[in-house]
Design a protein around this motif. Structure first.
Motif, PDB file in Angstrom:
ATOM      1  N   ARG A 210     -13.278  31.298   6.924  1.00 31.83           N
ATOM      2  CA  ARG A 210     -13.072  30.017   6.229  1.00 31.83           C
ATOM      3  C   ARG A 210     -14.029  29.833   5.049  1.00 31.83           C
ATOM      4  NH1 ARG A 210     -11.157  28.342  11.433  1.00 31.83           N
ATOM      5  NH2 ARG A 210     -13.286  28.180  12.217  1.00 31.83           N
ATOM      6  N   PRO A 211     -15.352  30.025   5.240  1.00 36.89           N
ATOM      7  CA  PRO A 211     -16.225  29.866   4.065  1.00 36.89           C
ATOM      8  C   PRO A 211     -15.946  30.881   2.960  1.00 36.89           C
ATOM      9  CG  PRO A 211     -17.458  30.720   5.955  1.00 36.89           C
ATOM     10  CD  PRO A 211     -16.133  30.264   6.461  1.00 36.89           C
ATOM     11  N   LYS A 213     -12.997  32.214   2.250  1.00 38.64           N
ATOM     12  CA  LYS A 213     -11.761  31.776   1.598  1.00 38.64           C
ATOM     13  C   LYS A 213     -12.063  30.641   0.606  1.00 38.64           C
ATOM     14  CE  LYS A 213      -7.053  30.215   2.713  1.00 38.64           C
ATOM     15  NZ  LYS A 213      -7.090  28.829   2.186  1.00 38.64           N
ATOM     16  N   LYS A 214     -12.912  29.698   1.008  1.00 38.70           N
ATOM     17  CA  LYS A 214     -13.305  28.600   0.117  1.00 38.70           C
ATOM     18  C   LYS A 214     -14.048  29.120  -1.112  1.00 38.70           C
ATOM     19  CE  LYS A 214     -15.262  24.975   1.807  1.00 38.70           C
ATOM     20  NZ  LYS A 214     -16.187  24.134   2.624  1.00 38.70           N
ATOM     21  N   GLU A 217     -11.593  30.588  -3.497  1.00 37.72           N
ATOM     22  CA  GLU A 217     -10.799  29.534  -4.139  1.00 37.72           C
ATOM     23  C   GLU A 217     -11.606  28.857  -5.241  1.00 37.72           C
ATOM     24  OE1 GLU A 217      -9.820  27.086  -0.842  1.00 37.72           O
ATOM     25  OE2 GLU A 217      -8.052  28.264  -0.246  1.00 37.72           O
ATOM     26  N   LYS A 218     -12.906  28.681  -5.019  1.00 37.40           N
ATOM     27  CA  LYS A 218     -13.761  28.009  -5.985  1.00 37.40           C
ATOM     28  C   LYS A 218     -14.116  28.903  -7.158  1.00 37.40           C
ATOM     29  CE  LYS A 218     -18.153  25.575  -6.517  1.00 37.40           C
ATOM     30  NZ  LYS A 218     -19.328  24.962  -5.854  1.00 37.40           N
ATOM     31  N   ASP A 319     -20.959  26.066   6.918  1.00 37.44           N
ATOM     32  CA  ASP A 319     -21.483  25.383   5.736  1.00 37.44           C
ATOM     33  C   ASP A 319     -22.586  26.211   5.075  1.00 37.44           C
ATOM     34  OD1 ASP A 319     -19.753  23.273   6.063  1.00 37.44           O
ATOM     35  OD2 ASP A 319     -21.195  21.999   7.107  1.00 37.44           O
ATOM     36  N   PHE A 322     -21.205  29.228   3.215  1.00 42.70           N
ATOM     37  CA  PHE A 322     -20.683  28.820   1.903  1.00 42.70           C
ATOM     38  C   PHE A 322     -21.831  28.534   0.936  1.00 42.70           C
ATOM     39  CE2 PHE A 322     -19.375  25.710  -1.228  1.00 42.70           C
ATOM     40  CZ  PHE A 322     -18.174  26.236  -1.694  1.00 42.70           C
ATOM     41  N   ASN A 326     -22.464  30.749  -2.368  1.00 49.22           N
ATOM     42  CA  ASN A 326     -22.300  30.012  -3.616  1.00 49.22           C
ATOM     43  C   ASN A 326     -23.546  30.149  -4.499  1.00 49.22           C
ATOM     44  OD1 ASN A 326     -20.640  28.050  -5.206  1.00 49.22           O
ATOM     45  ND2 ASN A 326     -22.433  26.738  -4.865  1.00 49.22           N
TER      46      ASN A 326
END
Length: 374
Positions: A210-211, A213-214, A217-218, A319, A322, A326
């Motif tokens: 999930r992180p 994939k995010k 996307e970002k 979290d 991510f 990031n």
């Protein structure tokens, strides 16, 4: 004197484990120490008897071969020592690991999140045989009890083996920094997140899907590079045009291919399980040797080896995965600094060619001579 003691490395199946735990140390020992005879392969001991007759000890990973143990028991009666190495917990293999077929000790079935039946390990089906697996586990225990020395890369695993073996030494996986070194590759505006692993890491991927994939996307400039098993079921929701799939290569070519992938960030997810407590920090070591900063699970070997925000990042939840990914994507200088500090740590603590004293010390203990390595 130790110079009179000779060790023969008896190699088994060609694999990454064999490379790091047997072949690579054997080659380094051959360069630096006269206690090394050589290395040989093959399950049938008779053709290698000439080699064995030159040795005072045999160092092997053949803990589950009854014929080999019987042969070595005879050799031990003649005064020869038996040394073993193993880097996994054979008594607690995840059913998601293909090795469960030969080491699983109970039947297991799998269902998806929707309750749909996915598969099973059932006695007598698909090569899964509980009786044979139980016998294999007993053979492993026999090897632990019979050997004069047991080496392993994990303190947690060493404690497990010490229940059966009287002499267990921890020798971490070491990196050949003559090979594992950064290539001066050109960089563009892409950020390449890299991962390598096999089927046994399926549950680990559940932590980051999930992180990750995010993140993709970002950041439209992120490329995901996966070497080995690609878990297509998980990746089907990812942007396929930004995934690069790389097949496994022979273990000797592996570091050269890895260097050429031009990775910017490494992934080291690890599910919190007893089996994974026995794992080593090898993935982080490989990234670090190439000055690739890694985000790792704050668990097990990574929790011990990695200094958070210095030689890598340690993530406890989605979290944090991510957040740290990031930060590394946005921070080119941060990537460079973390990567350099990781490489420095590898040079100081995991350099194969500076660690031969660990092997010599362990072998001495197998011969009944203890010597602490400074």
């Amino acid at each position: 004197m130790i110079a009179a003691r000779k060790v023969l490395i008896y190699e088994g199946q060609r694999s990454g484990c064999w490379w790091y735990r047997m072949h690579q140390p054997a080659k380094a020992l051959q360069e630096t120490n006269d206690m090394f005879v050589g290395y040989t392969t093959g399950l049938d001991p008779e053709p290698m008897q000439t080699w064995v007759d030159k040795a005072d000890a045999i160092y092997s990973m053949m803990l589950e071969n009854e014929k080999f143990l019987d042969w070595m028991a005879d050799e031990q009666k003649n005064g020869r020592k038996m040394f073993f190495d193993y880097d996994d917990d054979p008594f607690n293999v995840s059913p998601f690991n293909p090795a469960y077929e030969k080491r699983g000790l109970k039947e297991v079935s799998f269902t998806g999140e929707d309750g749909k039946f996915l598969g099973e390990w059932r006695d007598g089906h698909g090569g899964f045989n509980l009786k044979e697996n139980e016998a294999r586990a007993e053979t492993f225990i026999r090897a632990l009890k019979q050997c004069d020395l047991m080496t392993t890369p994990s303190k947690y695993l060493a404690d497990k083996f010490s229940k059966y073996s009287r002499n267990v030494k921890v020798i971490k996986n070491m990196i050949d920094l003559r090979v594992w070194k950064p290539l001066p590759l050109l960089k563009d505006d892409k950020v390449r997140i890299i991962y390598q692993g096999g089927w046994s890491h399926y549950k680990d991927w559940q932590i980051i899907k999930r992180p990750l994939k995010k993140i993709m996307e970002k950041h439209k400039n992120v490329i995901l590079i996966i070497m080995g098993q690609t878990y297509e079921g998980i990746l089907k929701e990812f942007p396929q045009d930004r995934i690069e799939r790389v097949d496994w290569v022979d273990v000797e070519a592996y570091p050269f291919l890895f260097r050429s992938l031009n990775g910017d960030i490494g992934l080291c997810p690890l599910e919190k399980s007893e089996f994974n407590l026995c794992k080593s920090e090898l993935k982080w070591q490989e990234y670090g040797a190439l000055e690739i900063p890694a985000v790792c699970s704050n668990f097990g070997p990574y929790q011990i080896a990695v200094d958070h925000e210095s030689t890598g990042f340690l993530a406890d939840n989605e979290d944090e995965w991510f957040e740290y990914l990031n930060a590394l994507i946005l921070g080119k200088n941060l990537r460079a600094e973390i990567g350099k500090q990781a490489r420095c740590r590898i040079e100081n603590y995991y350099d194969l060619h500076r660690s031969q004293g660990l092997y010599v010390d362990a072998f001495r203990s197998g011969f009944g001579v203890e010597l602490a390595v400074a």
